[in-house]
Design an enzyme around this catalytic site. Structure first.
Site, PDB file in Angstrom:
ATOM      1  N   HIS A  50       0.841  -1.207   0.000  1.00 13.73           N
ATOM      2  CA  HIS A  50       0.000   0.000   0.000  1.00 13.73           C
ATOM      3  C   HIS A  50       0.876   1.258   0.000  1.00 13.73           C
ATOM      4  O   HIS A  50       0.595   2.212  -0.713  1.00 13.73           O
ATOM      5  CB  HIS A  50      -0.872   0.042   1.257  1.00 13.73           C
ATOM      6  CG  HIS A  50      -1.973  -0.974   1.305  1.00 13.73           C
ATOM      7  ND1 HIS A  50      -2.186  -1.793   2.387  1.00 13.73           N
ATOM      8  CD2 HIS A  50      -2.934  -1.296   0.416  1.00 13.73           C
ATOM      9  CE1 HIS A  50      -3.243  -2.568   2.162  1.00 13.73           C
ATOM     10  NE2 HIS A  50      -3.703  -2.297   0.958  1.00 13.73           N
ATOM     11  N   LYS A  76     -16.779  -7.133   5.868  1.00 14.54           N
ATOM     12  CA  LYS A  76     -15.830  -8.013   6.561  1.00 14.54           C
ATOM     13  C   LYS A  76     -15.629  -7.469   7.985  1.00 14.54           C
ATOM     14  O   LYS A  76     -15.662  -6.262   8.191  1.00 14.54           O
ATOM     15  CB  LYS A  76     -14.464  -8.003   5.854  1.00 14.54           C
ATOM     16  CG  LYS A  76     -14.506  -8.423   4.408  1.00 14.54           C
ATOM     17  CD  LYS A  76     -13.181  -8.130   3.714  1.00 14.54           C
ATOM     18  CE  LYS A  76     -13.295  -6.993   2.730  1.00 14.54           C
ATOM     19  NZ  LYS A  76     -12.068  -6.576   2.089  1.00 14.54           N
ATOM     20  N   ARG A 116      -2.086  -6.077  -8.346  1.00 20.25           N
ATOM     21  CA  ARG A 116      -0.981  -7.009  -8.115  1.00 20.25           C
ATOM     22  C   ARG A 116      -0.953  -8.029  -9.246  1.00 20.25           C
ATOM     23  O   ARG A 116      -0.243  -7.871 -10.215  1.00 20.25           O
ATOM     24  CB  ARG A 116      -1.143  -7.684  -6.749  1.00 20.25           C
ATOM     25  CG  ARG A 116      -0.859  -6.772  -5.577  1.00 20.25           C
ATOM     26  CD  ARG A 116      -1.346  -7.337  -4.291  1.00 20.25           C
ATOM     27  NE  ARG A 116      -2.773  -7.625  -4.367  1.00 20.25           N
ATOM     28  CZ  ARG A 116      -3.550  -7.899  -3.334  1.00 20.25           C
ATOM     29  NH1 ARG A 116      -3.026  -7.966  -2.133  1.00 20.25           N
ATOM     30  NH2 ARG A 116      -4.839  -8.109  -3.479  1.00 20.25           N
ATOM     31  N   SER A 165      -3.141  -7.637   2.945  1.00 19.81           N
ATOM     32  CA  SER A 165      -3.476  -7.460   4.368  1.00 19.81           C
ATOM     33  C   SER A 165      -3.919  -8.794   4.956  1.00 19.81           C
ATOM     34  O   SER A 165      -3.609  -9.115   6.099  1.00 19.81           O
ATOM     35  CB  SER A 165      -4.596  -6.430   4.531  1.00 19.81           C
ATOM     36  OG  SER A 165      -4.196  -5.196   4.020  1.00 19.81           O
TER      37      SER A 165
END
Ligand code: PNS
Length: 159
Positions: free
Chosen positions: A19, A43, A92, A130
């Site tokens: 990040h 979440k 990514r 994460s």
């Protein structure tokens, strides 16, 4: 000249070095970058929004062009409210692409004047997420190089 403002949205639960790398790149494209933490995520987060913003504020404290905020509701509404014209997202692997494309196109439909820009972090962060960082922390793995020290410390306190 009008100031170019970018919003870098996400859960950041917690912020990783990936990040941070994206943030540094975004900073080169815009005069100001707002890191925008989603509130009321479906979440269940490990860190509260206050904890996450506190950590990120500590980490970016040296750069006055970066600010930290939280938002609820539609991202594009927050972007427009903030006077921003750019949404920054990190990409990514190919697996990120489908979800990101859907989100970018939906956001474009909702707010045609806002552009989503995808940035690639350094290859060494291409597998860092994460979710994996939390798993590693929970299982006692070494987080060196994956997250800033502040985050490493906070994870160590949690597990
Ligand atoms: O880091 P994340 O969890 O992948 O970030 C996802 C985020 C916060 C960018 C996304 O969930 C979001 O923008 N949520 C706000 C709700 C919204 O605007 N939804 C419509 C976009 S399709």
């Amino acid at each position: 000249m009008t100031e170019r403002i970018a919003v870098y949205p996400g859960s950041f639960d917690p912020l990783t070095n990936g990040h941070l790398d994206i943030l540094a790149r975004a900073r080169r494209l815009a005069d100001r970058v707002i890191v925008a933490i989603l509130e009321q995520d479906q979440k269940t987060p490990l860190f509260s929004v206050e904890d996450r913003s506190g950590m990120i504020r500590d980490i970016v404290a040296g750069d006055p062009s970066i600010s930290v905020a939280s938002f609820s509701g539609l991202l594009v509404d927050f972007v427009i409210r903030s006077g921003a014209t750019i949404i920054v997202r990190g990409l990514r692997a190919v697996s990120d692409y489908e979800y990101e494309l859907q989100m970018a196109l939906m956001n474009r439909r909702l707010a045609p004047s806002v552009e989503t820009v995808f940035l690639m972090a350094k290859e060494e962060y291409s597998y860092v997420s994460s979710r994996l960082v939390k798993e590693l922390a929970r299982l006692g793995g070494d987080l060196t190089g994956l997250v800033p020290n502040t985050v490493r410390q906070r994870l160590a306190d949690r597990f």
